[in-house]
Design a protein around this motif. Sequence first.
Motif, PDB file in Angstrom:
ATOM      1  N   UNK A 100      -2.273 -12.260   3.217  1.00  0.00           N
ATOM      2  CA  UNK A 100      -2.052 -10.875   3.643  1.00  0.00           C
ATOM      3  C   UNK A 100      -2.347  -9.902   2.509  1.00  0.00           C
ATOM      4  N   UNK A 101      -1.953 -10.278   1.302  1.00  0.00           N
ATOM      5  CA  UNK A 101      -2.228  -9.412   0.158  1.00  0.00           C
ATOM      6  C   UNK A 101      -3.727  -9.283  -0.090  1.00  0.00           C
ATOM      7  N   UNK A 102      -4.457 -10.402   0.047  1.00  0.00           N
ATOM      8  CA  UNK A 102      -5.907 -10.341  -0.131  1.00  0.00           C
ATOM      9  C   UNK A 102      -6.582  -9.482   0.924  1.00  0.00           C
ATOM     10  N   UNK A 103      -6.146  -9.603   2.183  1.00  0.00           N
ATOM     11  CA  UNK A 103      -6.711  -8.764   3.241  1.00  0.00           C
ATOM     12  C   UNK A 103      -6.398  -7.293   3.005  1.00  0.00           C
ATOM     13  N   UNK A 104      -5.206  -7.005   2.505  1.00  0.00           N
ATOM     14  CA  UNK A 104      -4.834  -5.621   2.231  1.00  0.00           C
ATOM     15  C   UNK A 104      -5.714  -5.024   1.137  1.00  0.00           C
ATOM     16  N   UNK A 105      -5.934  -5.793   0.087  1.00  0.00           N
ATOM     17  CA  UNK A 105      -6.783  -5.310  -1.009  1.00  0.00           C
ATOM     18  C   UNK A 105      -8.221  -5.135  -0.534  1.00  0.00           C
ATOM     19  N   UNK A 106      -8.716  -6.093   0.248  1.00  0.00           N
ATOM     20  CA  UNK A 106     -10.095  -6.002   0.728  1.00  0.00           C
ATOM     21  C   UNK A 106     -10.274  -4.813   1.668  1.00  0.00           C
ATOM     22  N   UNK A 107      -9.269  -4.536   2.496  1.00  0.00           N
ATOM     23  CA  UNK A 107      -9.390  -3.466   3.485  1.00  0.00           C
ATOM     24  C   UNK A 107      -9.332  -2.084   2.853  1.00  0.00           C
ATOM     25  N   UNK A 108      -8.450  -1.908   1.870  1.00  0.00           N
ATOM     26  CA  UNK A 108      -8.220  -0.562   1.339  1.00  0.00           C
ATOM     27  C   UNK A 108      -8.805  -0.335  -0.049  1.00  0.00           C
ATOM     28  N   UNK A 109      -9.353  -1.387  -0.670  1.00  0.00           N
ATOM     29  CA  UNK A 109      -9.939  -1.224  -2.002  1.00  0.00           C
ATOM     30  C   UNK A 109     -11.427  -1.561  -1.995  1.00  0.00           C
ATOM     31  N   UNK A 110     -11.789  -2.697  -1.377  1.00  0.00           N
ATOM     32  CA  UNK A 110     -13.175  -3.151  -1.433  1.00  0.00           C
ATOM     33  C   UNK A 110     -14.045  -2.394  -0.431  1.00  0.00           C
ATOM     34  N   UNK A 111     -13.585  -2.303   0.828  1.00  0.00           N
ATOM     35  CA  UNK A 111     -14.408  -1.669   1.864  1.00  0.00           C
ATOM     36  C   UNK A 111     -14.752  -0.214   1.532  1.00  0.00           C
ATOM     37  N   UNK A 112     -13.826   0.611   1.056  1.00  0.00           N
ATOM     38  CA  UNK A 112     -14.225   1.993   0.721  1.00  0.00           C
ATOM     39  C   UNK A 112     -15.282   2.089  -0.364  1.00  0.00           C
TER      40      UNK A 112
END
Length: 384
Positions: free
Chosen positions: A6-18
């Motif tokens: 869940x932490x990895x998905x959160x980082x990918x969604x709000x840090x990597x994608x933008x």
Amino acid sequence: MFNWQSLGLLVFSYVVIPRLTFLPKNVHSLLIIFGPFLLPRIVSLFNTARATSRSVSVRPTPPKVQRALNLLFVSAVVCLVLSLPHFAPENVFVKTQGRLQTEPSVLFTRLRMLRELTGEDEALKAKFARVQNRLLYFVYGPDTLLNCVWCTTGDGDDQRNFFLYSLPKILTPHIAHLVVLGLATSSLVGSEGSRFHIHATIAGLVMVVVEAWYLGTYDITMNKRAKVLQDIDFVHWRIRFLRYMSFAAVDGTLGAVLWLTSTNRWLAKPPSMAERIETTTRQAEETMHKLRALGLLTNSINRDPALRGVREEYWRTEGQVMAETVQEEEVMEQINNAVSKMDLRSLEGRVGEVADGIISGIDGLRTSQTMSASGMSEAPSSSP
């Protein structure tokens, strides 16, 4: 409660994608909006499929699926071969290194130095007198430009006419590829292939629609700004190459999916309860038939004096052979070694446990029988 996933998905969604700014703006915006909601669902579906696949044992490729894989392999190889420039129509501008502004006489003079000119070359030379025809040549190829006699009109709608004329030639390879996809995912392959029939059909239709839409809406005047050969967009040859490469990619992907799913390596579907009951019932019936056949065979042997004598002679000989074998020194040594390595105490404990279990089971049966008998005796006495 958060875990590492869940932490990895959160980082990918709000840090990597933008920060994926190299993507097209529309795609980037959609990922920013829907990424945080879709990614966890996709990961959950993947984990569920993987867990289901692990619960089902891997099996060899079914014969019907193997035939479908062979068909897809042949189709992919044929498409890769057809995508080679050798099988594409000749591009006069590439062969002569000419530009859009090069005069037709110069183009075909260069071509004459490379090979003998044909009647089609002379017809192309006459067609190239108009710049509009050269632009149409880049998009629809030489065959359409030469053979469409009704495409050139005075109303200025030549591009639509050329597109309609070339549409059957565009659809023909797609229809052939759809036939291949349909055969590979038909009911002839079984449930392993038919479960992907809709997906394969959609993929084939999407390629048809995309190619037809692209050619139907392409602006042929874009090549007017080309000053050198490298700036010219040879749409006909590029689309032809991408078409067959897409066919090969779809065939390869479908083949990989069929192989993975049919062997229970991915997206394995455990058998339903009805299938399990049917399989168990069939196995029980087969076992019962075998036991009946064995009983009939044993009964026949016992009734026939000759067969009964053969059986008795076999067991008598077998006993003698085994007795002689056991008396040999090497066999005795191996038996003694095996007995010496045995843990007799643990064996006695296991035997005692088994015996206690059997005795307790017998005692339970006796107790239940006694209670049922006493209940039955009390019932008549209470009835008067």
